[in-house]
Design a protein around this motif. Structure first.
Motif, PDB file in Angstrom:
ATOM      1  N   LEU A 136      52.856 -92.418  87.640  1.00  0.00           N
ATOM      2  CA  LEU A 136      52.855 -91.960  86.245  1.00  0.00           C
ATOM      3  C   LEU A 136      54.042 -91.031  85.936  1.00  0.00           C
ATOM      4  CD1 LEU A 136      51.183 -92.725  83.834  1.00  0.00           C
ATOM      5  CD2 LEU A 136      49.703 -90.767  84.266  1.00  0.00           C
TER       6      LEU A 136
ATOM      7  N   PRO B 281      55.033 -93.658  75.081  1.00  0.00           N
ATOM      8  CA  PRO B 281      54.163 -94.763  75.518  1.00  0.00           C
ATOM      9  C   PRO B 281      53.615 -95.574  74.348  1.00  0.00           C
ATOM     10  CG  PRO B 281      53.216 -92.593  76.079  1.00  0.00           C
ATOM     11  CD  PRO B 281      54.618 -92.364  75.654  1.00  0.00           C
TER      12      PRO B 281
ATOM     13  N   ARG C 269      45.652-101.568  93.169  1.00  0.00           N
ATOM     14  CA  ARG C 269      44.730-100.939  92.219  1.00  0.00           C
ATOM     15  C   ARG C 269      45.393 -99.816  91.419  1.00  0.00           C
ATOM     16  NH1 ARG C 269      40.572-102.437  96.071  1.00  0.00           N
ATOM     17  NH2 ARG C 269      41.004-100.639  97.370  1.00  0.00           N
ATOM     18  N   ILE C 270      46.369 -99.124  92.018  1.00  0.00           N
ATOM     19  CA  ILE C 270      47.042 -98.044  91.293  1.00  0.00           C
ATOM     20  C   ILE C 270      47.790 -98.622  90.085  1.00  0.00           C
ATOM     21  CG2 ILE C 270      48.802 -96.222  91.416  1.00  0.00           C
ATOM     22  CD1 ILE C 270      46.439 -95.474  93.109  1.00  0.00           C
TER      23      ILE C 270
ATOM     24  N   THR D 153      45.272-100.490  87.595  1.00  0.00           N
ATOM     25  CA  THR D 153      44.446 -99.555  86.817  1.00  0.00           C
ATOM     26  C   THR D 153      45.294 -98.827  85.780  1.00  0.00           C
ATOM     27  OG1 THR D 153      42.971 -99.260  88.702  1.00  0.00           O
ATOM     28  CG2 THR D 153      42.830 -97.614  86.962  1.00  0.00           C
ATOM     29  N   THR D 154      46.492 -98.409  86.185  1.00  0.00           N
ATOM     30  CA  THR D 154      47.396 -97.759  85.229  1.00  0.00           C
ATOM     31  C   THR D 154      47.726 -98.712  84.083  1.00  0.00           C
ATOM     32  OG1 THR D 154      48.358 -96.437  87.009  1.00  0.00           O
ATOM     33  CG2 THR D 154      49.640 -96.604  84.979  1.00  0.00           C
TER      34      THR D 154
ATOM     35  N   LYS E  48      46.160-101.556  83.051  1.00  0.00           N
ATOM     36  CA  LYS E  48      45.067-101.999  82.174  1.00  0.00           C
ATOM     37  C   LYS E  48      44.570-100.847  81.301  1.00  0.00           C
ATOM     38  CE  LYS E  48      40.713-102.814  83.712  1.00  0.00           C
ATOM     39  NZ  LYS E  48      39.674-103.564  84.424  1.00  0.00           N
ATOM     40  N   THR E  49      44.593 -99.613  81.858  1.00  0.00           N
ATOM     41  CA  THR E  49      44.154 -98.467  81.060  1.00  0.00           C
ATOM     42  C   THR E  49      45.156 -98.171  79.946  1.00  0.00           C
ATOM     43  OG1 THR E  49      43.094 -97.567  83.041  1.00  0.00           O
ATOM     44  CG2 THR E  49      43.355 -96.072  81.182  1.00  0.00           C
ATOM     45  N   LEU E  50      46.439 -98.207  80.288  1.00  0.00           N
ATOM     46  CA  LEU E  50      47.471 -97.950  79.282  1.00  0.00           C
ATOM     47  C   LEU E  50      47.401 -98.990  78.163  1.00  0.00           C
ATOM     48  CD1 LEU E  50      49.780 -95.901  78.893  1.00  0.00           C
ATOM     49  CD2 LEU E  50      51.324 -97.554  79.960  1.00  0.00           C
TER      50      LEU E  50
ATOM     51  N   ASP F 233      44.852-100.893  77.334  1.00  0.00           N
ATOM     52  CA  ASP F 233      43.599-100.785  76.595  1.00  0.00           C
ATOM     53  C   ASP F 233      43.608 -99.588  75.653  1.00  0.00           C
ATOM     54  OD1 ASP F 233      40.704-101.845  76.497  1.00  0.00           O
ATOM     55  OD2 ASP F 233      40.438 -99.691  76.780  1.00  0.00           O
ATOM     56  N   THR F 234      44.051 -98.460  76.156  1.00  0.00           N
ATOM     57  CA  THR F 234      43.932 -97.221  75.389  1.00  0.00           C
ATOM     58  C   THR F 234      44.929 -97.168  74.228  1.00  0.00           C
ATOM     59  OG1 THR F 234      43.458 -94.874  75.717  1.00  0.00           O
ATOM     60  CG2 THR F 234      45.488 -95.674  76.680  1.00  0.00           C
ATOM     61  N   LEU F 235      46.084 -97.849  74.372  1.00  0.00           N
ATOM     62  CA  LEU F 235      47.079 -97.855  73.290  1.00  0.00           C
ATOM     63  C   LEU F 235      47.158 -99.205  72.585  1.00  0.00           C
ATOM     64  CD1 LEU F 235      49.963 -95.831  75.025  1.00  0.00           C
ATOM     65  CD2 LEU F 235      48.460 -95.057  73.179  1.00  0.00           C
TER      66      LEU F 235
ATOM     67  N   ALA G 249      40.081-105.419  79.654  1.00  0.00           N
ATOM     68  CA  ALA G 249      38.769-105.026  80.188  1.00  0.00           C
ATOM     69  C   ALA G 249      38.392-105.784  81.459  1.00  0.00           C
ATOM     70  CB  ALA G 249      37.696-105.202  79.123  1.00  0.00           C
TER      71      ALA G 249
ATOM     72  N   VAL H 131      41.689-107.671  86.726  1.00  0.00           N
ATOM     73  CA  VAL H 131      41.567-107.120  88.088  1.00  0.00           C
ATOM     74  C   VAL H 131      42.713-107.650  88.951  1.00  0.00           C
ATOM     75  CG1 VAL H 131      39.053-106.777  88.110  1.00  0.00           C
ATOM     76  CG2 VAL H 131      40.003-109.000  88.745  1.00  0.00           C
ATOM     77  N   PRO H 132      42.995-106.972  90.063  1.00  0.00           N
ATOM     78  CA  PRO H 132      44.047-107.470  90.951  1.00  0.00           C
ATOM     79  C   PRO H 132      43.700-108.836  91.539  1.00  0.00           C
ATOM     80  CG  PRO H 132      43.511-105.188  91.487  1.00  0.00           C
ATOM     81  CD  PRO H 132      42.452-105.680  90.534  1.00  0.00           C
TER      82      PRO H 132
ATOM     83  N   THR I  14      37.827 -99.681  82.195  1.00  0.00           N
ATOM     84  CA  THR I  14      38.181 -99.606  80.759  1.00  0.00           C
ATOM     85  C   THR I  14      36.976 -99.924  79.878  1.00  0.00           C
ATOM     86  OG1 THR I  14      39.096-101.840  80.846  1.00  0.00           O
ATOM     87  CG2 THR I  14      40.654-100.026  81.002  1.00  0.00           C
TER      88      THR I  14
ATOM     89  N   TYR J 190      40.126 -91.384  70.170  1.00  0.00           N
ATOM     90  CA  TYR J 190      41.022 -90.593  71.026  1.00  0.00           C
ATOM     91  C   TYR J 190      41.555 -89.368  70.282  1.00  0.00           C
ATOM     92  CZ  TYR J 190      41.019 -94.305  74.521  1.00  0.00           C
ATOM     93  OH  TYR J 190      40.646 -95.216  75.478  1.00  0.00           O
TER      94      TYR J 190
ATOM     95  N   THR K 139      43.324 -92.313  88.393  1.00  0.00           N
ATOM     96  CA  THR K 139      44.424 -93.080  87.788  1.00  0.00           C
ATOM     97  C   THR K 139      44.145 -93.349  86.309  1.00  0.00           C
ATOM     98  OG1 THR K 139      44.897 -94.108  89.918  1.00  0.00           O
ATOM     99  CG2 THR K 139      45.773 -95.215  87.982  1.00  0.00           C
TER     100      THR K 139
ATOM    101  N   THR L 137      46.100 -91.692  83.056  1.00  0.00           N
ATOM    102  CA  THR L 137      46.768 -92.600  82.121  1.00  0.00           C
ATOM    103  C   THR L 137      46.328 -92.321  80.684  1.00  0.00           C
ATOM    104  OG1 THR L 137      46.901 -94.258  83.871  1.00  0.00           O
ATOM    105  CG2 THR L 137      47.252 -95.029  81.620  1.00  0.00           C
TER     106      THR L 137
END
Ligand SMILES: [Zn+2]
Lengths: 240, 340
Positions: free
Chosen positions: A40, A54, A73-74, A77-78, A80-82, A84-86, A208, A211-212, B60, B74, B97, B101
């Motif tokens: 990150l 971002p 996974r690092i 996860t980074t 998919k979260t990024l 999803d969240t944005l 959502a 996955v890897p 997520t 958010y 993680t 993020t």
């Protein structure tokens, strides 16, 4: 299109920012340091150098496997979260394809390869065709000996690529002789700029369920399946 | 900016993926818990690699459910909090993680939380805490007596020297043919039987406040194996009752000893084993006779197990102290409070 590309599937970590097909920033680190600590901050650094935030991104492209399970996974996860969240587009690209894309100007069959221990490897077969990287044999977990036997039958020149190739170089040469070609140490590292190129045309996927691609069941599951039927046991995870 | 303090909290230290929204440290707006028990039942215990894989599948989805149920976006959030230890490193890393993020993407402060602090602060949802207080922390991974001297200030005054109490339950449960996790079923059987085997109460009566459960576990297993060898069938209810009585006796005795040495007005029972009926009954009875003035706080069952709301409650304390982490935050699998 503004793309952030990331790969932590093995020891090396590579991150790039690409805008409309141009790499604005790319960093590849090949020190043994945890990806969790450095991913990150590197993303933040490269976005700042690219004068981007971002939320200005359109798409995240991640090398989604195979590779080191924790490493995958690092980044996944980074990513998919990024995404999803944005609400950014998310694209997963094979980490073997990412490596293969580093073997340029060759008509050879390109075999990206990672050590999967006990004389097994994660490997695929790729080839350049009219400037596009084509997957000619699916990525898989395979015994090195079997992979080399299959490649010998092809009787075509093969270029091996990847950070772990050096470990198997003698075995490969012994089996394939002059049929086997190798790249230099710089090309053997994943480059996120190439990952971004591979990912700019691909169709996005929903974050959502992303996955890897481990390409291997866990040992516990493999052993359990020897004596059990998978049917009737799901769902394995429940919201309570 | 809203007047409300809203913390989006993450917990993924073992086999539950949980995301919660907690308001002002005391109100749970949402507490999504995705449990993997059904998966790990296949193997008789938590398999770390399987757990890590499930966390990635869930993370997520849990975030979105937590925000939706809390009816917040958010933009409403004050901070992001996450368990960074102790726990399974691969499991911890998914929550760490994802939390990092989200915090980064939305320019929010990131609060690292000790999982054990979370378990203790689950009690804050029951009533305000009065310092100094004593906490008995019992779970599958931990058995500790912790003094909470002030908000967010912890010191271990006693701990297990080998197995955790919950771990012993799972191990003897296996011998009784009870599928993982065994605690609830052993507790149920114990209520149907009598303490006829009189298993050893290790370290009970010693001057220190430490625990040991491996001797009890071995005594139990030897008793069952010996009976098997001579073709004798032992009463499962009595076995469970005898095991549970030994565990509960030691937990209660050591807690009473701790209360004598460290006068407090509140006792918090935290962690998954706090759901155990036998422990709740025995502790309440002992307090009534020995420390009637001590107020015992036992969170409801949903909050004694691993969940993110408790992390949000602990994070509220850390937020007031401005204890933040940056984007280099890593999982610390063996994180622990300092020994007093
Ligand atoms: Zn816990």
């Amino acid at each position: 299109m503004k793309i952030l590309a990331l790969d932590t599937s093995n020891q090396a970590m590579s991150v790039a920012v690409m805008v409309d097909g141009q790499v604005l920033a790319e960093m590849t680190l090949n020190r043994k340091k945890t990806h969790s600590e450095q991913l990150l901050p590197t993303i933040d650094h490269l976005l700042q150098l690219s004068a981007l935030t971002p939320e200005a991104l359109d798409r995240v492209v991640v090398a989604d496997g195979p590779g080191s399970y924790t490493g995958l996974r690092i980044a996944v996860t980074t990513a998919k979260t990024l995404a999803d969240t944005l609400q950014l587009e998310l694209v997963g690209i094979s980490s073997l394809a990412t490596l293969a894309a580093g073997a340029l100007r060759t008509k050879d069959i390109i075999v990206p390869l990672m050590d999967a221990r006990r004389q097994n490897v994660f490997a695929g077969m790729y080839q350049w065709l009219d400037g596009a990287l084509i997957n000619v044999a699916a990525d898989r977990h395979v015994a090195l000996e079997q992979l080399l036997a299959e490649l010998a039958l092809l009787k075509q020149p093969v270029t091996f690529i990847g950070g772990d190739v050096a470990k198997f170089r003698d075995a490969i040469k012994a089996r394939l002789g002059a049929q086997a070609h190798f790249v230099d140490a710089v090309s053997a590292l994943p480059q996120a700029g190439r990952l971004a190129l591979l990912g700019q045309q691909a169709a996005p996927v929903p974050p959502a369920t992303f996955v890897p691609r481990y390409l291997r069941l866990t040992e516990a599951e493999t052993n359990w399946l020897k004596t059990h039927d998978d049917k009737g046991h799901a769902p394995y995870v429940e919201k309570v | 900016m809203s007047e409300r303090e809203l913390i989006l909290a993450f917990e993924s230290s073992c086999d539950e993926t949980s995301v919660a929204v907690v308001e002002n440290g005391v109100t749970i707006l949402s507490n999504i818990i995705a449990t993997q028990i059904n998966s790990h039942k296949r193997f008789g215990g938590v398999v770390p690699e399987v757990a890590s894989r499930h966390h990635v599948e869930q993370i997520t989805d849990c975030i979105n459910l937590a925000l939706a149920e809390a009816k917040v976006s958010y933009a409403d959030l004050t901070a992001v909090a996450v368990t960074y230890g102790p726990g399974l490193v691969g499991s911890l890393l998914i929550g760490v993680t994802a939390a990092k993020t989200v915090a980064y993407a939305h320019h929010l402060p990131l609060i690292p939380v000790n999982h054990m602090a979370g378990h203790i602060y689950a009690a804050r949802f029951v009533k305000p805490l009065v310092y100094p207080l004593l906490a008995l922390m019992v779970s599958g991974g931990h058995t500790e007596l912790v003094m909470v001297t002030a908000p967010g200030e912890f010191a271990i005054i006693g701990e297990t020297r080998d197995d955790a109490a919950g771990e012993a339950y799972d191990k003897i449960g296996r011998v009784l043919g009870i599928t993982y996790p065994a605690g609830k079923e052993v507790d149920r059987l114990a209520h149907l039987g009598q303490d006829t085997f009189h298993f050893p109460r290790a370290m009970d009566g010693e001057a220190n406040l430490d625990f040991s459960f491996s001797g009890l576990k071995s005594a139990f297993i030897n008793t069952v194996h010996h009976a098997d060898q001579i073709g004798e069938t032992l009463d499962r209810n009595d076995l469970a009752a005898s095991f549970q009585a030994a565990v509960v006796d030691v937990l209660v005795d050591k807690t009473m000893q701790a209360l004598r040495e460290h006068p407090v007005s509140q006792l918090v029972i935290a962690g998954g084993v706090a759901a155990n009926q036998g422990l709740r009954e025995a502790m309440t009875a002992a307090l009534a006779t020995q420390f009637p003035a001590v107020d015992v706080v036992i969170p409801p069952v949903r909050l004694t197990g691993d969940n993110a709301a408790m992390i949000g409650a602990a994070a509220h304390i850390e937020l007031a102290k401005q204890h933040f982490a940056d984007e280099t935050l890593n999982a610390v699998p063996n994180l622990n409070f300092a020994r007093a």
